[in-house]
Each structure stands twice: as structure tokens, then as C-alpha cells.
Motif scaffolding. Structure first.
Motif, PDB file in Angstrom:
ATOM      1  N   ASP A  48      12.169  -0.855   3.633  1.00  0.00           N
ATOM      2  CA  ASP A  48      11.372  -0.003   4.520  1.00  0.00           C
ATOM      3  C   ASP A  48       9.926  -0.472   4.640  1.00  0.00           C
ATOM      4  N   LYS A  49       9.605  -1.626   4.059  1.00  0.00           N
ATOM      5  CA  LYS A  49       8.202  -2.043   4.041  1.00  0.00           C
ATOM      6  C   LYS A  49       7.957  -3.238   4.948  1.00  0.00           C
ATOM      7  N   GLU A  50       6.888  -3.128   5.738  1.00  0.00           N
ATOM      8  CA  GLU A  50       6.539  -4.235   6.619  1.00  0.00           C
ATOM      9  C   GLU A  50       5.803  -5.294   5.790  1.00  0.00           C
ATOM     10  N   PRO A  51       5.790  -6.527   6.248  1.00  0.00           N
ATOM     11  CA  PRO A  51       5.091  -7.573   5.500  1.00  0.00           C
ATOM     12  C   PRO A  51       3.643  -7.168   5.243  1.00  0.00           C
ATOM     13  N   GLY A  52       3.188  -7.425   4.024  1.00  0.00           N
ATOM     14  CA  GLY A  52       1.832  -7.012   3.658  1.00  0.00           C
ATOM     15  C   GLY A  52       1.771  -6.754   2.171  1.00  0.00           C
ATOM     16  N   PRO A  53       0.636  -6.232   1.705  1.00  0.00           N
ATOM     17  CA  PRO A  53       0.446  -6.072   0.255  1.00  0.00           C
ATOM     18  C   PRO A  53       1.466  -5.144  -0.405  1.00  0.00           C
ATOM     19  N   GLU A  54       1.912  -4.063   0.301  1.00  0.00           N
ATOM     20  CA  GLU A  54       2.857  -3.150  -0.334  1.00  0.00           C
ATOM     21  C   GLU A  54       4.214  -3.823  -0.511  1.00  0.00           C
ATOM     22  N   LEU A  55       4.599  -4.635   0.481  1.00  0.00           N
ATOM     23  CA  LEU A  55       5.873  -5.350   0.355  1.00  0.00           C
ATOM     24  C   LEU A  55       5.801  -6.360  -0.792  1.00  0.00           C
ATOM     25  N   ASP A  56       4.673  -7.046  -0.923  1.00  0.00           N
ATOM     26  CA  ASP A  56       4.516  -7.980  -2.040  1.00  0.00           C
ATOM     27  C   ASP A  56       4.665  -7.255  -3.376  1.00  0.00           C
ATOM     28  N   LEU A  57       4.048  -6.076  -3.429  1.00  0.00           N
ATOM     29  CA  LEU A  57       4.142  -5.263  -4.639  1.00  0.00           C
ATOM     30  C   LEU A  57       5.602  -4.854  -4.903  1.00  0.00           C
ATOM     31  N   ALA A  58       6.296  -4.479  -3.834  1.00  0.00           N
ATOM     32  CA  ALA A  58       7.688  -4.051  -3.962  1.00  0.00           C
ATOM     33  C   ALA A  58       8.575  -5.200  -4.435  1.00  0.00           C
ATOM     34  N   LEU A  76      -2.662   8.038   0.153  1.00  0.00           N
ATOM     35  CA  LEU A  76      -4.049   7.743   0.531  1.00  0.00           C
ATOM     36  C   LEU A  76      -4.070   7.451   2.030  1.00  0.00           C
ATOM     37  N   PRO A  77      -5.214   7.583   2.668  1.00  0.00           N
ATOM     38  CA  PRO A  77      -5.258   7.517   4.137  1.00  0.00           C
ATOM     39  C   PRO A  77      -4.629   6.257   4.732  1.00  0.00           C
ATOM     40  N   ASP A  78      -4.713   5.111   4.036  1.00  0.00           N
ATOM     41  CA  ASP A  78      -4.114   3.904   4.623  1.00  0.00           C
ATOM     42  C   ASP A  78      -2.711   3.637   4.078  1.00  0.00           C
ATOM     43  N   HIS A  79      -2.139   4.622   3.374  1.00  0.00           N
ATOM     44  CA  HIS A  79      -0.758   4.534   2.876  1.00  0.00           C
ATOM     45  C   HIS A  79      -0.541   3.409   1.871  1.00  0.00           C
TER      46      HIS A  79
END
Lengths: 397, 493
Positions: free
Chosen positions: A56-66, A330-333
Motif C-alpha cells: 500500500d506504499k508509494e515509492p519514498g521514505p515510508e516504503l524504504d522503511l517498510a 502526522l500531517p504529512d503521513h
């Protein structure tokens, strides 16, 4: 009961994130005390489904974390547990894979594009045809256009996972203090954190980790800094136990749009999955209604309707219960992870929204690395806790 | 009236509190929907044999039957005139609060600080097949959802032949069948004597009534007892019956285990001290059935979900806190009967009546107020009596009798050792976290059977530090997903 207790780090919060921070910090050689006003998993952890999702995560820092977390979860699951068991078995870790489905060609195209971008970021996935869907999930509705299979998606029972990670932390020397409320964060003349005050005494420490989830904003406040953590309500429906009929985490493609949504209105698309104990979980409504705990009949109706649309045979299965939780966002999710430059000695690990169970091990590892001064395994810039300050940085209140 | 219109009052539960409230409110001119899961009004107390059994003397099984018949005549008149709609076989799974769609159309609806008035929508499953759900709207809500029997675990309690005391009585009232030939009646509370008396009169042998409480404790509550001579006569009547049939009543005794292989064949009984701890030697009593009950727990799911405040009772159960008008403190919501403290049918009747008067005063402020003095007096007297009973009949200590493998949650088969380990090893400090870590309370009954037991075990293991909170059940009963998914319909005209 010690009035003045000394350790390296106090972790505030005995949920999934606090447990992971405590475990990785203890394993890094730090002496750790975990303090929570309630029981283990008493907040959002105990109200979630246990999603370990990359899908469910688009490429970016959260996906890297996942992705980092997914690998760490695999390692944790493989750890031994007593006689012949594995930790994974005890916390009901299942590398079952996710299956995202699209109801029509337009949505399938959008989903396939999304998946291709994820592949470039390191996610394994595969577009599956309508025929193949039936092989993967025999009871799925027959009129779907197709979907994408994500083998890295997995599941744990979140309360058990938090409890057992905390137990391991204790075996590594951490102290767990439940039913104890942190009422203040102490600082020295230079503004550096020196410990916490609780309703039972004082704990001296060189660092404090804010893993208070939805209440992370209030703990930040105790440290004199602003962190705008807000609650986002969600309901989960739980059915009567069934024989295994649903093999993957199955959800409709709209879900991906919901996670990134800035709308305060209801956004829901059912994530449907079986559990080792038998009940099917139907979850993930998303509303911003503060801490209102009232059951919303329209929301549970919509969850049920989406589940039945995906799996028509669920229509006759009773929903046994509904539960609700408040995701900290947080506001930027993106979560706040790492040291707070405004308050030396204060670290944050909160604001993971609906992804905290999945992101916990990576968060714990990164926090332990920053606590010990090691090079973090991932760039923490996107997770800086002071990124919401209007004014320039400073050690200010 | 058309079904999409709102009734003045929704009454959930047609036991004594509910039917008294519905009838009284209709007397005062309100329109009422009386919604209940049963096939006729009366609740657990005034249970009746199914009509097909043609029981000639159902009243033989009941106390206060004439009072009941009087209320039923009045209720029937209101049903016939259309001022009360009695929806039988309707099980409410949630009550929702929604804004009133018609501004102006809501004379006497509840407006919170100048906002639009709100309506209550009761969602109910229809019939045992529960194939559809209806929505019933009302301006005020009265919760009279009653209570269910409190169970405590002990070794052997899941054997066939172990039934609840209230269940044994219900079976007798419903189908005129005794649950066994030789029935030990055990637990605590005034229900035991009445169940035992009903059983011997219906032809069963009762080798012993085993009551955990110490009768001497009644001495502390003499004033409340002496104000209720009728209750004492009722109790003495049961005691007299038991004496005539030669049934021994062992007070300060508990059943520590049920024995048997395929079915209960005997129970072991032991003496306990004032705190409920076993002190005497065990003795065995042969039987083919054990009817056991440790009092009642109020059914509060709908009320708690609406935000009604609840407090602990002297016997450890939960009850809603209400004012003199039975108002819960939540705008538009009243409660009566066992939901506001377990106290029996007569108290429930008085509370139902008083709740109705309070609703009338609120919805029809213009009407002259003439709340009768009788139910006010009755309520005060009977509540004092109920508190006295609860103080005497507390839940005894039972955890010491449990073996590691004794199931505490029978739905999910969670043994005592699992619950103990969750508290001592895994960081559970309350029933909710125990549930999350062990599945105790996640099964079909949703913790209605094991909830009190788990709370007591956790309190004991954490030396009383555990914070007690009433259980939360957003869905008051299971609802098929397909029914949940559909838009709510109206009840059939």
C-alpha cells in the motif's frame, strides 16, 4: 519501588513501537526501562489488524522503511522460542502475501502502473489476470478485472507481537513498568534530558524515547516541544471463526488512495483476511473524528458491504464483534523517528498511522542506532520530528 | 403511524422494567416502540411456556403473577389502540444517534446546545433466522436490557450436566422440563432457593443447595431487610418448601469441582471462610446435574456504547448510574431494571414506571406532573434490599481452586494457566489485554460468560492494581455480514 532509578534510556509506551525500540536498544547494549500507564498493547497496537504491508506504499521514505522492516520481521520470526518453536509461530507471523484487486480495467491499469513504480523501489509484485485471481483466492467475486500479488506482505497478531518483543527485551535486561504514568520529562540547566518523572517516582536516564503512539503529541509536550500527532479513527469487523477460506490479505485498489488522502471524510475499503484462529478480519475504515469512540453504523455497514463484494460467501457469516482504534498520524503521513534537535536527549518514534506494526522493527533499529551514535541504516531526514515547525530550528519551547 | 416516523419513546427490552415503562408512557399519551428478543413480554422473570405447550397453570412457577397480568392487560390495550408497537423477536444490535431529518417536526426532541434535535435509531435483527435488520426511530430511548447469569469457572464446569441456575429455571418455565433427576443447586444469591424450590416442586430431587455466602452477614443489613417484609416472606416461602422436601441448605460452602467422565456424576463441596477461601475438608455429593449461578451481570452493551456512565456494584458487577428519574446523564437516554443495579422484578417495575414519568416530563413539558408516590417509595425500599443482598452475596474467591488446565473461557478454550501467564509474563493488566493475548472472551459469547472471572483473576494476580473497566461491545449481538451490508429496512407494517 525505587524512587530514583538510573538507566540509559526510558521508552515511553509499551505498544508495538515501544517494544521494538526497547528490544533493539537492549540488544545494542543499553539499559532500558519501558514505562506505560496501561498494559502492554493497550492503545492502537491492541486495536489494529497486524498488517505488515509494502503493497500500500508509494515509492519514498515510508516504503524504504517498510522494506527494511519486512526483512527485520523475517529475522525476528525465525528466532528460536523455547523448545522447537519459533517466535514467528508464537506471534502468529504469516508471510501470506497480499492480493490487491481491481474491479474494472481502468483501476487495474492504475494499479499496475503503481505496482511498476514500486518494483523500481525494490518491491516484489506481479500483475495477475482475472483467471489467476481465482487460483489464488477461490472464493473471490467472479467479476473482478484482475489484481497484483505482493509476496512480501505479511501479518502478525499485534498484541502478541508487542508482548513477546517486550518479553525478549526483558530477557535482555530491560525493565518493563506497566500501570505507571509519565508525568514529566526532566532536563538539566542546559536543556538536556535527564530522565522522567512518573506517578511513582523518578527514573534518571540519558535519553527518553517517545513511543506513545496517538498520545505522542502529549509526551512531546512534556519535553517542551511540539509534535502534531493526531488521531484517525478506524473500525475493524471480526467474523465468527471459519475454516481457512481466505489465503491472502485481500483489498480493493482504492485503498492505496485512502492512505494518502487528506480528506477528513470517511475513506474505507475493506482489507479482508483470515487469521490462524479462524475469524476473518475486515478492516481499515479511516475517519478523522478526534477521539470519538461511538460505533458508526454507516462505517461498519460499508466495511461489511465491501467485504461481501469481494467475497460473496461472507454474506451469511456473522460479524461477532467490532473494535475501534485511533491511528496516530502526522500531517504529512510520515512518522517522527530519531533525535529531536530542539531537546537534546529526547527521541521520537511515533506517528506511524496505520502502519506501525509493520514499521516497528525498522523504527526500533533506527532509534537504537541513533541512541548509540551508530550510522542509521536509513536516512532519517524525512522523519525529522521538527519538520512541522514554522519558525527556524532552535532549542525552544 | 407510518414506520419511518419517529416514536416518542423507544424501549429496548420487554421485561418488567420495559413493559412497565412502555405502558406508563403510553398512559401519558406517548407513542412507544417496545422492542424485545422474546416471543412475549415478561423477560426472564415472567417467562412463559411456549404457547404450543398449553400449560394450564404457568402462574404456579411465578411469584407475583397477578401483578403481571394487570400490566399485560394495560399493555395489550395500548397495543390494540396503536400507541404501543410491540416488536417481538427483534434483537437490537446497535443504537445509533442521528440528527433529526425534519427540523420543526421534533417537538420535544433533544437539542444539544441549540443544535438540531437528535433521534435514536435502534437496529434490530428480526427472528431467530436473523436474515434481515430493521431500523426503528425514536426521540427518547429507554434501556431495559436486563441481565444475564454470572458464571465462575471451576474444575469440571464444562461437563455436560452442569447448567446455570437461571437456565434450569428458564427451562422449567419455558418447556416445563426439569434438567435432571438429582440436581445440586449451587453458587450464591437469592435465586438459588427459588430455583431449588421450583425443582423439587416439579419432581426433581435436590440433594443439596450450596450457598457461598454467610447468612450471618444479613445481620449487618437488618434495617433494609425489615423494610421489605414481603421479600422476607417470599424467601421464607422458598425455605419452607425446601424444608418440607428435606433439602439441606449448606451455607458458606462452594462447589470446588464437578466430577464425571461423560457427564457430571458428583460434585465436591467444601466449606469456605468469610473471604470465600476454602477452609474445610471436601465432601462428595452424587448428582446427575449441577445448576450453578453466582448472581447476575447487567447487560450494558448498548448503554456503554452510547456513553452512559457505569459504576461498580457491591457484588462486583457493573451498573449504570442514574438520577431520580432514571436518567443516565446522556441526553435522551434513560435506563431501568437490572441495567441500573440488579434488584429483581418488583424493583424493575417501579423503575420502569419512574423512568416513563421522567421521559414524559421531558417530552411533554406542558403536562401537569403527577408522578405517583408509590413507585418512588417502592424503589427506595427495594434498592436498599438489593444492595443488602449484593453485599451478602459477593463473588467468592475461586481462583485457588482452578487447575492450570481448567478452561476459564470455554468458547475459546483458554485455560487458567494461559490467563495467568498473560498477566505474569506478557504484561496484561486488565481483561482487555488478557483477551488480546489469550483470546479469552473473543468467542461466541463475547466474554459474557468469562468476563467477571477474568476480571477477578487479573485483580488477584495484580494484587488489585488492575483498573477495572466495563467491557465494550460495539455490536451487541452477532450480525450476519450480508445483513449488515444492506440498507436498513423498516419493520413490517
Amino acid at each position: 519501588m525505587t524512587d530514583s532509578h538510573l538507566c540509559d534510556v526510558v521508552v515511553v509506551g509499551a505498544g508495538m513501537i515501544g517494544a521494538a525500540c526497547a528490544l533493539y536498544a537492549a540488544r545494542a547494549g543499553l539499559t532500558v526501562a519501558v514505562v506505560d500507564r496501561g498494559p502492554v498493547a493497550g492503545g492502537t497496537t491492541g486495536a489494529g489488524e497486524g498488517n505488515l504491508l509494502v503493497s500500500d506504499k508509494e515509492p519514498g521514505p515510508e516504503l524504504d522503511l517498510a522494506l527494511l522492516s519486512a526483512a527485520l520481521w523475517e529475522d525476528l520470526a525465525a528466532e528460536g522460542f523455547g523448545a522447537g518453536d519459533r517466535l514467528g509461530g508464537v506471534v502468529e507471523y504469516e508471510a501470506k502475501g497480499g492480493l490487491v484487486v481491481a474491479s474494472d480495467e481502468r483501476r487495474l491499469t492504475a494499479l499496475a502502473d503503481f505496482a511498476a513504480a514500486q518494483t523500481a523501489a525494490g518491491v516484489r509484485n506481479r500483475v495477475v489476470s482475472a483467471d489467476e485471481l481465482t487460483d489464488l483466492e477461490p472464493h473471490l467475486a467472479k467479476d473482478l478485472a484482475g489484481g497484483v500479488h505482493y509476496p512480501q506482505d505479511a501479518q502478525v497478531q499485534p498484541a502478541l507481537a508487542a508482548a513477546h518483543l517486550l518479553r525478549l527485551a526483558r530477557l535482555t535486561g530491560a525493565e518493563v513498568r506497566l500501570g505507571e504514568t509519565v508525568v514529566g520529562i526532566d532536563t538539566d540547566a542546559a536543556g538536556r534530558v535527564t530522565g522522567v518523572r512518573t506517578d511513582r517516582g523518578r527514573i534518571k536516564a540519558f535519553a527518553v524515547v517517545n513511543a506513545a503512539g496517538t498520545w505522542g503529541g502529549a509526551v512531546a509536550e512534556l519535553g517542551g516541544v511540539h509534535l502534531p500527532v493526531l488521531p484517525r479513527r478506524g473500525f475493524v469487523l471480526v467474523t465468527a471463526p471459519l475454516p481457512p477460506v481466505i489465503r491472502h490479505k485481500v483489498y480493493a485498489a482504492d485503498y492505496v488512495a485512502d492512505v494518502a488522502s487528506d480528506s477528513a471524510d470517511l475513506q474505507s475499503s475493506a482489507v479482508v483476511e483470515g487469521t490462524p484462529a479462524g475469524p476473518v478480519l475486515i478492516g481499515a475504515s479511516r475517519e478523522r473524528v478526534g477521539f470519538d469512540r461511538t460505533l458508526s453504523v454507516p462505517v461498519v455497514r460499508r466495511l461489511a458491504a465491501q467485504a461481501v463484494a469481494l467475497f460473496p460467501r461472507l454474506a451469511t457469516v456473522p460479524a461477532m464483534r467490532a473494535y475501534r482504534g485511533f491511528r496516530p498520524y502526522l500531517p504529512d503521513h510520515l512518522p517522527a523517528i530519531g533525535p529531536d534537535p530542539r531537546r537534546p536527549g529526547l527521541f521520537h518514534a511515533c506517528g506511524h498511522e496505520g502502519a506501525g506494526i509493520g514499521l516497528a522493527p525498522a523504527t526500533g533499529l533506527l532509534v537504537a542506532q541513533t541512541l548509540t551514535g551508530a550510522e542509521p541504516a536509513q536516512d532519517l531526514t524525512p522523519f525529522r520530528p521538527d519538520r512541522f515547525d514554522d519558525a527556524t530550528e532552535g532549542a525552544g519551547r | 403511524m407510518t414506520t419511518t416516523d419517529a416514536y416518542d419513546l423507544l424501549v429496548i427490552g420487554a421485561g418488567p422494567a420495559g413493559f412497565a415503562a412502555a405502558t406508563t408512557a403510553a398512559d401519558a399519551g406517548l407513542t412507544v416502540a417496545l422492542i424485545d428478543a422474546g416471543h412475549s413480554a415478561g423477560g426472564q422473570f415472567y417467562r412463559q411456556p411456549a404457547p404450543a405447550l398449553n400449560a394450564s397453570r404457568p402462574k404456579a412457577l411465578h411469584h407475583g403473577w397477578r401483578t403481571y397480568e394487570g400490566w399485560m392487560r394495560r399493555l395489550a390495550a395500548h397495543v390494540a389502540s396503536g400507541s404501543v408497537r410491540h416488536l417481538t423477536n427483534h434483537q437490537v444490535w446497535a443504537v445509533e444517534r442521528v440528527p433529526d431529518a425534519e427540523p420543526g417536526g421534533s417537538d420535544g426532541g433533544f437539542a444539544a446546545s441549540g443544535d438540531r434535535a437528535t433521534l435514536f435509531v435502534a437496529h434490530a435483527l428480526v427472528g431467530v433466522e436473523a436474515a434481515r435488520s430493521v431500523a426503528v426511530r425514536g426521540r427518547a430511548l429507554l434501556l431495559a436490557t436486563g441481565a444475564y447469569e454470572r458464571q465462575l469457572p471451576f474444575p469440571g464446569w464444562t461437563l455436560p450436566g452442569v447448567v446455570t441456575a437461571g437456565g434450569a429455571q428458564a427451562q422449567l418455565k419455558d418447556s416445563l422440563v426439569v434438567p435432571g433427576q438429582r440436581v445440586v443447586v449451587a453458587g450464591t444469591g437469592p435465586l438459588l432457593l427459588s430455583v431449588a424450590a421450583s425443582l423439587v416442586q416439579a419432581g426433581a430431587a435436590v440433594p443439596a443447595v450450596v450457598e457461598a455466602a454467610d447468612p450471618l452477614r444479613y445481620a449487618r443489613h437488618l434495617p433494609a431487610l425489615l423494610r421489605n417484609p414481603g421479600k422476607l416472606v417470599e424467601g421464607a416461602g422458598y425455605a419452607g418448601t425446601l424444608l418440607r422436601y428435606g433439602v439441606p441448605v449448606r451455607t458458606r460452602h462452594v462447589v470446588v469441582a464437578a466430577l464425571g467422565t461423560r457427564r457430571v456424576e458428583a460434585v465436591t463441596v467444601a466449606k469456605v471462610d468469610r473471604s470465600g477461601r476454602v477452609v474445610g475438608p471436601e465432601r462428595t455429593v452424587a448428582c446427575d446435574t449441577l445448576a450453578v449461578g453466582y448472581g447476575l451481570d447487567a447487560q450494558l452493551d448498548l448503554a456503554l456504547e452510547l456513553g452512559c456512565p457505569a459504576g461498580r456494584e457491591p457484588d462486583g458487577g457493573w451498573a449504570l448510574e442514574v438520577d431520580d428519574g432514571q436518567w443516565t446523564g446522556v441526553e435522551g437516554v434513560w435506563a431501568a431494571g437490572e441495567t441500573t443495579g440488579v434488584g429483581g422484578a418488583q424493583l424493575a417495575l417501579a423503575e420502569g414506571e419512574l423512568a416513563a414519568w421522567s421521559v414524559v416530563a421531558r417530552l411533554r413539558p406542558g403536562l401537569p406532573r403527577n408522578v405517583p408516590a408509590r413507585p418512588v417509595r417502592q424503589r427506595a425500599r427495594l434498592r436498599a434490599f438489593a444492595s443488602a443482598l449484593q453485599g451478602v452475596h459477593q463473588v467468592p474467591r475461586f481462583a485457588e481452586q482452578l487447575r492450570d488446565d481448567t478452561d476459564v473461557c470455554r468458547c475459546e478454550e483458554v485455560p487458567y494457566a494461559g490467563i495467568r501467564d498473560a498477566v505474569t509474563d506478557l504484561g496484561a493488566t486488565d481483561p482487555r489485554s488478557v483477551k488480546l493475548l489469550t483470546r479469552a472472551g473473543m468467542g461466541w459469547c463475547q466474554g459474557r460468560m468469562c468476563g467477571t472471572a477474568v476480571q477477578c483473576i487479573v485483580s488477584e494476580l495484580t494484587a488489585g492494581r488492575a483498573k477495572a473497566v466495563p467491557p465494550s461491545r460495539p455490536l451487541a449481538c452477532p450480525v450476519p455480514l450480508g445483513v449488515l451490508a444492506e440498507q436498513a429496512g423498516d419493520p413490517p407494517g
